[in-house]
Design a protein around this motif. Structure first.
Motif, PDB file in Angstrom:
ATOM      1  N   ALA A 283       0.827  -1.207   0.000  1.00 19.24           N
ATOM      2  CA  ALA A 283       0.000   0.000   0.000  1.00 19.24           C
ATOM      3  C   ALA A 283       0.865   1.262   0.000  1.00 19.24           C
ATOM      4  N   PHE A 284       1.939   1.259   0.774  1.00 14.72           N
ATOM      5  CA  PHE A 284       2.823   2.426   0.821  1.00 14.72           C
ATOM      6  C   PHE A 284       3.511   2.643  -0.522  1.00 14.72           C
ATOM      7  N   ALA A 285       4.083   1.573  -1.105  1.00 10.92           N
ATOM      8  CA  ALA A 285       4.800   1.708  -2.374  1.00 10.92           C
ATOM      9  C   ALA A 285       3.856   2.143  -3.486  1.00 10.92           C
ATOM     10  N   ASN A 286       2.666   1.541  -3.527  1.00 14.23           N
ATOM     11  CA  ASN A 286       1.704   1.891  -4.567  1.00 14.23           C
ATOM     12  C   ASN A 286       1.234   3.325  -4.428  1.00 14.23           C
ATOM     13  N   ARG A 287       0.916   3.730  -3.203  1.00 18.45           N
ATOM     14  CA  ARG A 287       0.437   5.084  -2.964  1.00 18.45           C
ATOM     15  C   ARG A 287       1.508   6.131  -3.309  1.00 18.45           C
ATOM     16  N   THR A 288       2.745   5.848  -2.940  1.00 20.47           N
ATOM     17  CA  THR A 288       3.827   6.801  -3.188  1.00 20.47           C
ATOM     18  C   THR A 288       4.109   6.952  -4.681  1.00 20.47           C
ATOM     19  N   LEU A 289       4.198   5.827  -5.404  1.00 21.69           N
ATOM     20  CA  LEU A 289       4.485   5.902  -6.838  1.00 21.69           C
ATOM     21  C   LEU A 289       3.318   6.507  -7.607  1.00 21.69           C
ATOM     22  N   LEU A 290       2.089   6.174  -7.210  1.00 17.32           N
ATOM     23  CA  LEU A 290       0.918   6.731  -7.890  1.00 17.32           C
ATOM     24  C   LEU A 290       0.871   8.257  -7.723  1.00 17.32           C
ATOM     25  N   LYS A 291       1.169   8.719  -6.530  1.00 15.51           N
ATOM     26  CA  LYS A 291       1.218  10.164  -6.291  1.00 15.51           C
ATOM     27  C   LYS A 291       2.333  10.812  -7.117  1.00 15.51           C
ATOM     28  N   LEU A 292       3.468  10.134  -7.200  1.00 13.06           N
ATOM     29  CA  LEU A 292       4.585  10.662  -7.982  1.00 13.06           C
ATOM     30  C   LEU A 292       4.217  10.799  -9.458  1.00 13.06           C
ATOM     31  N   LEU A 293       3.513   9.812 -10.000  1.00 17.89           N
ATOM     32  CA  LEU A 293       3.160   9.831 -11.420  1.00 17.89           C
ATOM     33  C   LEU A 293       2.046  10.831 -11.713  1.00 17.89           C
ATOM     34  N   VAL A 294       0.986  10.752 -10.959  1.00 18.03           N
ATOM     35  CA  VAL A 294      -0.217  11.523 -11.275  1.00 18.03           C
ATOM     36  C   VAL A 294      -0.090  12.985 -10.852  1.00 18.03           C
ATOM     37  N   GLU A 295       0.426  13.224  -9.661  1.00 13.13           N
ATOM     38  CA  GLU A 295       0.457  14.587  -9.140  1.00 13.13           C
ATOM     39  C   GLU A 295       1.793  15.284  -9.406  1.00 13.13           C
ATOM     40  N   ASP A 296       2.878  14.672  -8.950  1.00  8.85           N
ATOM     41  CA  ASP A 296       4.173  15.336  -9.073  1.00  8.85           C
ATOM     42  C   ASP A 296       4.634  15.447 -10.529  1.00  8.85           C
ATOM     43  N   GLN A 297       4.465  14.381 -11.294  1.00 12.09           N
ATOM     44  CA  GLN A 297       4.910  14.384 -12.691  1.00 12.09           C
ATOM     45  C   GLN A 297       3.818  14.811 -13.667  1.00 12.09           C
ATOM     46  N   GLN A 298       2.625  15.105 -13.175  1.00 11.81           N
ATOM     47  CA  GLN A 298       1.524  15.622 -13.996  1.00 11.81           C
ATOM     48  C   GLN A 298       1.252  14.728 -15.216  1.00 11.81           C
ATOM     49  N   LEU A 299       0.874  13.509 -14.915  1.00 11.42           N
ATOM     50  CA  LEU A 299       0.627  12.536 -15.978  1.00 11.42           C
ATOM     51  C   LEU A 299      -0.532  12.951 -16.875  1.00 11.42           C
ATOM     52  N   LEU A 300      -1.648  13.336 -16.286  1.00 11.04           N
ATOM     53  CA  LEU A 300      -2.841  13.626 -17.085  1.00 11.04           C
ATOM     54  C   LEU A 300      -2.638  14.804 -18.039  1.00 11.04           C
ATOM     55  N   PRO A 301      -2.049  15.931 -17.609  1.00 14.74           N
ATOM     56  CA  PRO A 301      -1.783  17.008 -18.583  1.00 14.74           C
ATOM     57  C   PRO A 301      -0.873  16.566 -19.719  1.00 14.74           C
ATOM     58  N   ARG A 302       0.097  15.738 -19.421  1.00 14.28           N
ATOM     59  CA  ARG A 302       0.988  15.280 -20.487  1.00 14.28           C
ATOM     60  C   ARG A 302       0.247  14.361 -21.462  1.00 14.28           C
ATOM     61  N   LEU A 303      -0.639  13.515 -20.932  1.00 13.79           N
ATOM     62  CA  LEU A 303      -1.429  12.658 -21.819  1.00 13.79           C
ATOM     63  C   LEU A 303      -2.385  13.494 -22.678  1.00 13.79           C
ATOM     64  N   ARG A 304      -2.923  14.561 -22.111  1.00  9.59           N
ATOM     65  CA  ARG A 304      -3.782  15.448 -22.902  1.00  9.59           C
ATOM     66  C   ARG A 304      -2.993  16.097 -24.037  1.00  9.59           C
ATOM     67  N   ALA A 305      -1.748  16.480 -23.751  1.00  9.57           N
ATOM     68  CA  ALA A 305      -0.909  17.061 -24.800  1.00  9.57           C
ATOM     69  C   ALA A 305      -0.623  16.036 -25.890  1.00  9.57           C
ATOM     70  N   MET A 306      -0.350  14.798 -25.506  1.00 10.59           N
ATOM     71  CA  MET A 306      -0.103  13.745 -26.497  1.00 10.59           C
ATOM     72  C   MET A 306      -1.349  13.480 -27.323  1.00 10.59           C
ATOM     73  N   LYS A 307      -2.494  13.494 -26.670  1.00 12.30           N
ATOM     74  CA  LYS A 307      -3.744  13.311 -27.411  1.00 12.30           C
ATOM     75  C   LYS A 307      -3.929  14.423 -28.432  1.00 12.30           C
ATOM     76  N   HIS A 308      -3.569  15.652 -28.060  1.00 14.67           N
ATOM     77  CA  HIS A 308      -3.702  16.798 -28.962  1.00 14.67           C
ATOM     78  C   HIS A 308      -2.773  16.649 -30.169  1.00 14.67           C
ATOM     79  N   TYR A 309      -1.529  16.242 -29.924  1.00 12.53           N
ATOM     80  CA  TYR A 309      -0.551  16.166 -31.013  1.00 12.53           C
ATOM     81  C   TYR A 309      -0.732  14.920 -31.880  1.00 12.53           C
TER      82      TYR A 309
END
Length: 801
Positions: free
Chosen positions: A408-434
């Motif tokens: 639970a700790f490892a999953n929660r930490t990595l998920l936060k790193l990907l989604v929030e810290d690294q801004q996964l969703l905005p980057r995917l939106r940019a890829m969808k646009h291009y």
């Protein structure tokens, strides 16, 4: 390492000096007058008992005595794991013999167990075997302590008899038999020939060896035997824990046996659980002897991510030794998984996962994988608290709670790193646009600027110039593209090596399934070429005819750790969808330019004086309009019916995702669904689709020729006021023949069939029947891809004139 030794014969003060002195004098007299083998003949039973008691105390520690010797068939050997066997002098009284033979198995058990400890303490057998040997050695210490106490009783008490000895050793006999049964199974699993009578086989082996020497193949059988034994692997790690667990469970009805195996399980599994604890809580794989269920492929590292088209870094750097994955069903066995043992049907060594960990193995694997990704991002992993720094017991509640908390700790930490810290969703939106070209005003600007370069052959297209033109287009920052504008520096131009449909057909034919991706666990060779020289020659001819716009693709630079989600494998899928949409837009643009050309006076002026020309012009215009309608309907279906709805579904899933692996699966499923619904994963429809669009594109390239032909006739009539009927008739025949080829090809690959759906399978499967685009789409929509129903409705509005 402990080596059993005979206890010292130190003198003690006897309880009854007169009795012991009398017995000792009688024994000394008998030994002086008789040979050892005859020393019990005619001796009273009391004296025989004293003789045999002294021997028995030695024999119980594996040391042969005077009247109890090794069995004639037994050869003393330090590596004999079956234990020593003993025989009693035939002159011993029958009543004593029966009691002695009851205790002799103790000597066999002890010597076999001692040899097992000596043998299995070698470093190659791993930490679990070492811990097991230590636990068994402690039990043998208790046994040797008992023998020492019995020896003291023998030399210090005149009332010590065989019956008392049997009374004291009887409970130990059961315990040692349990240990002996365990080591026998461990040895038998590793060496199936252990314990068999090999006398006949030895004779056969000698004959085979002589025959092999005569043939010049001396030692061949030994080499093959060594290879087979090496391939089976040592019994260590998880396999030892599994055997202990199963024996404990199978003997749960016997309290003594259950307790012995439970003690051994707890002691032997401590190194195993400690490795799991370090891996789950810190991400360190400390497994020097390959005993743990998790293995690392060190040749795969972070540096391979830039060219990793099959997600090796994430899927293969850390894996389970038994070859299973989270997807489970439908996966082919992974390479490197050892074969099952013929004796037990289990995987050997560390690949054998204890049954009580079977439901936790994926969480154990993922927790360590997640922590390794976090560490490679430069983030420190919190150390385990002092109160938690205690040993985990394999079947204890704390052990499983620890695994759950670590995951639970490892999953929660990595998920936060990907989604929030690294801004996964905005980057995917940019890829969808291009990549999906939704409201991509920059693309129109780029195609206009790079038009001359895109019409060149791929080898002559300057990549640097194309990249600079793309950067210029991206810097325009059109309204509504602010999200994508932030990541414009990550978009790069790339040139593919072959046409989209030819490449997809190779992939589908090589992978052997209609879906795209790795759903069956296979890995498609994306760089594989044609299998014959003739096919290579055809491909070279096609490549010569390709233009840069047909092989143009966009690439996207994704930093670590987002490259685990948007991997090269995922970017490849994005590129396929981009090339598909770009191809449709390019053909639409060409046909639209043809429509602009046909708005000139050449096509509007009335030519009543030439009815054939008037009909020809109308047929050209109608064919162009139908082609444009087909391309626009396919493009509209791909963008509005496939990409947009699936993207909205992905966004909704990403907003509620709870695990990293679920995030990865949702993203890959989104891309695979888009590829399937865009008809890029079925070889049948791909061939027809490619021919249809190629016909439309080729037709648009003859726009200038059609304009020129119409202008020649009109200009000639305008200049002279009359036309040469014979000459024009011959010319119009050529024009009609040329136009009929396009009409025939277009109608061939796009013809509205109103036949019943029951006949569709025969229509598609029989090569002698014409394969029609609309009919194939309609059949697929009714059988395996219901999303195509929207395209069927769109194409139904386009009729053959």
């Amino acid at each position: 390492m402990y080596t059993p030794r005979a206890p010292s014969r130190t003198s003690h003060t006897p309880h009854s000096v007169k009795q012991i002195s009398k017995i000792t004098a009688t024994i000394a007299s008998a030994r002086r007058t008789r040979e050892p083998q005859d020393s019990l003949r005619g001796v009273p039973v009391e004296i025989q008992e004293a003789f045999i008691l002294e021997d028995l105390l030695f024999v119980l520690m594996g040391i042969p005595g005077t009247h109890i010797a090794y069995h004639p068939d037994y050869i003393p050997d330090d590596g004999n794991l079956r234990g020593a066997t003993f025989v009693v002098s035939e002159h011993l009284d029958t009543s004593l013999r029966d009691l002695i033979e009851r205790m002799l198995p103790l000597a066999t058990y002890y010597t076999g167990i001692a040899a097992f400890i000596e043998f299995r303490s070698h470093t190659d057998y791993g930490l679990v075997n070492h811990a097991l040997c230590a636990a068994i050695r402690d039990m043998l210490k208790d046994y040797l302590t008992l023998i020492s106490q019995l020896e003291h009783a023998f030399v210090s008490s005149s009332t010590f008899t065989l019956q008392k000895l049997w009374f004291y050793v009887h409970p130990t006999l059961h315990t040692l038999s349990i240990l002996y049964a365990l080591i026998t199974e461990l040895v038998r699993v590793e060496d199936p020939e252990h314990g068999k009578d090999g006398s006949d086989e030895d004779d056969d082996d000698d004959e085979d060896e002589e025959r092999n020497k005569a043939l010049g193949l001396g030692g061949l059988k030994a080499v093959i035997k060594d290879m087979l034994s090496a391939s089976s692997g040592l019994v260590k790690g998880g396999e030892v824990v599994t055997i202990l667990w199963e024996r404990m469970r199978n003997n749960s009805g016997d309290p003594t046996t259950f307790q012995v195996y439970r003690t051994l399980l707890h002691r032997a599994s401590l190194p195993y659980t400690q490795m799991i604890k370090i891996w789950s809580t810190a991400g360190h794989l400390r497994d020097p002897y390959d005993e743990l269920m998790v293995k690392e492929t060190k040749s795969i590292n972070r540096g391979t991510l830039e060219m990793d088209f099959i997600d090796e870094y994430w899927e293969k750097r850390y894996t389970l030794r038994d070859g299973t994955t989270i997807a489970g069903a439908g996966k082919r066995p992974q390479a490197g998984v050892p074969a099952l043992r013929t004796v037990t049907g289990r995987l050997p060594g560390g690949a054998c996962i204890p049954p009580l960990l079977e439901g936790w193995k994926h969480k154990i694997l993922l927790s360590g994988k997640y922590l390794n990704v976090i560490r490679e991002c430069g983030i420190d992993i919190p150390q385990v608290a002092a109160e938690d720094d205690e040993e985990w017991v394999l079947d204890g509640e704390k052990f499983y709670k620890g695994i759950e908390d670590a995951y639970a700790f490892a999953n929660r930490t990595l998920l936060k790193l990907l989604v929030e810290d690294q801004q996964l969703l905005p980057r995917l939106r940019a890829m969808k646009h291009y990549f999906f070209l939704s409201q991509a005003s920059f693309l129109t600007h780029f195609l206009e600027l790079a038009g001359p370069e895109l019409r060149k052959p791929p080898k002559n297209a300057p990549l640097v110039k194309l990249q600079s033109l793309l950067d210029l287009s991206l810097n325009m920052n059109f309204s509504g593209e602010e999200v994508a504008f932030k990541y414009k520096e990550d978009v790069k131009v790339s040139i593919a090596t072959s046409g989209l449909y030819d490449w997809l057909l190779k992939v589908v034919s090589l992978s052997g399934f209609t879906g795209f991706g790795s759903d069956d666990g296979g890995e498609t060779d994306f760089g594989a070429g044609p299998s014959t020289e003739e096919e290579r020659k055809k491909d070279k001819d096609k490549e010569k005819k390709l233009t840069t716009v047909e092989v143009l693709a966009f690439d996207f630079i994704v930093p670590f750790p987002l490259s685990l989600v948007v991997s090269r494998k995922a970017i490849l899928r994005y590129q396929l969808l981009f090339r598909f949409i770009l191809h449709l837009k390019h053909i639409e643009q060409c046909l639209a330019q043809m429509w602009i050309d046909q708005k000139s006076p050449t096509w509007k002026v009335t030519v009543d004086w030439h009815p054939d020309l008037e009909k020809w012009r109308r047929r050209v215009t109608v064919l162009r309009a139908r082609m444009l309608a087909v391309v626009q309907q396919i493009l509209g279906y791909a963008t509005t019916e496939v990409l947009e709805p699936n993207w909205r579904s992905l966004e909704a899933k990403l907003g509620k995702v709870l695990t990293v692996d679920q995030l990865l699966r949702d993203h890959v499923d989104f891309l695979d669904t888009c590829l399937k619904e865009c008809m890029l994963t079925n070889a049948k429809i791909l061939k027809i689709h490619a021919h249809l669009l190629q016909t439309c594109f080729t037709f648009s390239q003859y726009s200038y020729s059609f304009n020129k032909q119409a202008s020649q006739i009109i200009d000639a009539y305008t200049a002279t006021g009359e036309i040469d009927i014979d000459d024009q008739h011959l010319s119009m025949e050529k024009r009609w023949a040329f136009l009929h080829k396009f009409e025939h090809n277009f109608n061939h690959y796009f013809k509205v069939s109103f036949s019943s759906l029951e006949s569709m399978p025969m229509l598609i499967l029989r090569p002698s029947v014409v394969e029609i685009h609309h009919d194939c789409v309609q059949f697929l929509a009714s059988s395996e891809n219901t999303a195509l129903l929207a395209l069927v409705v769109r194409l139904n509005n386009i009729r053959t004139p």
